[in-house]
Design an enzyme around this catalytic site. Structure first.
Site, short mmCIF file in Angstrom:
data_model
loop_
_atom_site.label_atom_id
_atom_site.label_comp_id
_atom_site.label_asym_id
_atom_site.label_seq_id
_atom_site.Cartn_x
_atom_site.Cartn_y
_atom_site.Cartn_z
N HIS A 131 49.83 32.22 36.42
CA HIS A 131 50.42 31.32 35.42
C HIS A 131 51.45 30.40 36.09
O HIS A 131 52.63 30.42 35.75
CB HIS A 131 51.06 32.12 34.28
CG HIS A 131 51.25 31.29 33.03
ND1 HIS A 131 51.31 31.86 31.78
CD2 HIS A 131 51.39 29.95 32.84
CE1 HIS A 131 51.48 30.91 30.87
NE2 HIS A 131 51.52 29.75 31.49
N ILE A 132 50.96 29.57 37.00
CA ILE A 132 51.84 28.71 37.79
C ILE A 132 51.58 27.23 37.54
O ILE A 132 51.88 26.39 38.38
CB ILE A 132 51.71 29.03 39.30
CG1 ILE A 132 50.24 28.99 39.74
CG2 ILE A 132 52.33 30.37 39.62
CD1 ILE A 132 50.04 29.14 41.24
N GLY A 133 51.03 26.90 36.35
CA GLY A 133 50.70 25.52 36.05
C GLY A 133 51.86 24.55 36.25
O GLY A 133 51.69 23.47 36.80
N SER A 134 53.06 24.96 35.82
CA SER A 134 54.21 24.07 35.93
C SER A 134 55.18 24.50 37.04
O SER A 134 56.30 24.00 37.11
CB SER A 134 54.97 24.02 34.61
OG SER A 134 55.55 25.28 34.32
N ILE A 158 48.24 17.01 28.57
CA ILE A 158 47.70 17.68 29.75
C ILE A 158 46.21 17.39 29.90
O ILE A 158 45.73 17.03 30.98
CB ILE A 158 47.95 19.20 29.68
CG1 ILE A 158 49.46 19.49 29.78
CG2 ILE A 158 47.19 19.93 30.78
CD1 ILE A 158 49.84 20.93 29.51
N GLU A 189 49.78 39.31 31.08
CA GLU A 189 50.10 38.80 32.42
C GLU A 189 51.21 39.64 33.03
O GLU A 189 52.27 39.74 32.42
CB GLU A 189 50.56 37.33 32.33
CG GLU A 189 49.45 36.39 31.93
CD GLU A 189 49.93 34.96 31.69
OE1 GLU A 189 49.07 34.09 31.46
OE2 GLU A 189 51.16 34.72 31.72
N ILE A 220 43.76 26.74 31.59
CA ILE A 220 45.15 26.45 31.94
C ILE A 220 46.02 26.43 30.69
O ILE A 220 47.12 25.91 30.71
CB ILE A 220 45.28 25.11 32.70
CG1 ILE A 220 44.66 23.95 31.90
CG2 ILE A 220 44.66 25.20 34.08
CD1 ILE A 220 44.94 22.58 32.47
N SER A 221 45.51 27.02 29.60
CA SER A 221 46.26 26.99 28.35
C SER A 221 46.99 28.31 28.11
O SER A 221 48.11 28.50 28.57
CB SER A 221 45.34 26.63 27.17
OG SER A 221 44.25 27.54 27.08
N ARG A 222 46.35 29.24 27.41
CA ARG A 222 46.89 30.57 27.17
C ARG A 222 45.75 31.57 27.25
O ARG A 222 44.61 31.28 26.87
CB ARG A 222 47.56 30.67 25.79
CG ARG A 222 48.93 30.00 25.69
CD ARG A 222 49.98 30.79 26.46
NE ARG A 222 51.34 30.30 26.25
CZ ARG A 222 51.94 29.39 27.00
NH1 ARG A 222 51.28 28.86 28.03
NH2 ARG A 222 53.18 29.03 26.77
N ASP A 246 44.35 30.36 35.18
CA ASP A 246 45.78 30.42 35.49
C ASP A 246 46.51 31.28 34.47
O ASP A 246 47.68 31.56 34.64
CB ASP A 246 46.39 29.01 35.52
CG ASP A 246 47.83 29.02 36.02
OD1 ASP A 246 48.10 29.73 37.02
OD2 ASP A 246 48.68 28.33 35.42
#
Length: 336
Positions: A301-304, A171, A282, A251-253, A277
């Site tokens: 949390h919509i990275g993927s 990533i 959450e 964009i990780s955790r 993100d």
């Protein structure tokens, strides 16, 4: 009341029983994935399992984890003597106890590569949105109270700015490829330095020390895996090393950042802004101070979260379950 759980495949053989959290609903298996999955597996929801444990406990041979559900603990593992495979969606496996699963002879897989392109896109989207104040600008443009657009309402330049990437895995590297197209200067820190040809392809410079990257970057993007070593990797000290004009992008955790320290840094203008993100938890409690700050963008949390990627994730999880149950090497196996 007895429910008939017999489920035959096309050749008359019973399909493997796979435990899922739920179907449809808020966090369940997507309805449009069911056709594909039901041709290969007999899906059992947690509700069905709990209602008929006696019959189903010895039947279930795999668990399909979607949105980190169902949660796996020792009690569940003890009740599933024939469990062979756990397939988990996405790249993160911080919700799984790999050593515990291994002690029960259970193999684990994830879907690390399919999510990388969309997540890298999300990282650049957050960087651009924060730099150019897109969310604030939209709110201003649609507000019924807006009578004019102020001429001194300005963002910051992206082209020519320095991006520091913490975590240069798949990533992180894809983020670097995108940042190169924006003519950004790229620094990175990683457990292992990338090959020289990989560095030169994106113009990335390795920083052996995180501190050097933090001090030089206009944007700091987090793309590390959550481990005990990266838990609260960015805290008060690290934030104070960053430029007062810098933006933090995660964009990780959520747990990679000390959120209390981040709130304080944003409130006191230790750094300019944050674009997240991921948070912890959450979603955040509705009265959380991060939700009240103008210099923060938060996405759910919509990275993927694209239709194609989620479909391929599902296919890869199914492939891993089928391989594991057939005694074949499991694609994308995660070792303890």
């Amino acid at each position: 009341m007895w429910k008939d759980y017999s489920h035959q495949g096309m050749e008359g053989q019973e399909l493997p029983y796979v435990l899922v959290d739920s179907i449809g609903e808020r966090l369940g298996v997507y309805e449009d994935h069911l056709g594909f999955l039901k041709k290969r597996f007999h899906l059992i929801t947690m509700k069905e399992y709990l209602e008929n444990k006696m019959f189903l406990s010895k039947k279930i041979r795999a668990i399909y984890i979607w949105y980190h559900r169902p949660a796996i603990n020792e009690e569940l593992l003890q009740s599933l003597p024939n469990l062979k495979v756990v397939a988990s969606a996405g790249v993160g496996i911080d919700h799984l106890d790999l050593k515990l699963l291994s002690s029960y002879g259970v193999k684990v897989s994830n879907t690390p590569f399919v999510v990388s392109t969309d997540t890298a896109d999300m990282g650049m989207a957050l960087l651009l949105a924060s730099a150019r104040r897109l969310v604030e600008g939209h709110e201003m443009a649609v507000s019924p109270d807006t009578e004019y657009f102020p001429a001194d309402w300005l963002g910051v330049e992206v082209s020519g700015a320095t991006l520091g990437i913490l975590g240069m895995g798949t990533i992180g590297y894809k983020v670097a490829e995108r940042a190169k197209a924006f003519e950004m200067k790229i620094l990175y820190h990683n457990r292992n330095q990338r090959k020289k040809e990989e560095e030169s392809a994106v113009g990335a410079i390795y920083c052996k020390k995180i501190d050097d990257l933090l001090q030089q970057s206009d944007f700091v993007l987090l793309a590390v895996t959550l481990t005990p070593q990266t838990h609260k990797l960015i805290g008060k000290r690290e934030l104070e090393l960053m430029k007062p004009t810098a933006t933090l992008i995660n964009i990780s955790r959520g747990l990679v950042v000390d959120q209390d320290a981040l709130v304080e840094a944003l409130q006191n203008k230790v750094i300019k802004a944050a674009a997240l993100d991921v948070t912890y938890p959450e979603p955040l409690p509705r009265d959380h101070p991060l939700l009240k700050l103008k210099n923060v963008i938060i996405t759910p949390h919509i990275g993927s979260a694209t239709k194609k990627t989620r479909w391929v994730m599902m296919e890869e999880m199914a492939e891993s379950i089928e391989a594991g149950l057939a005694g074949l090497p499991i694609p994308r196996e995660v070792l303890p």
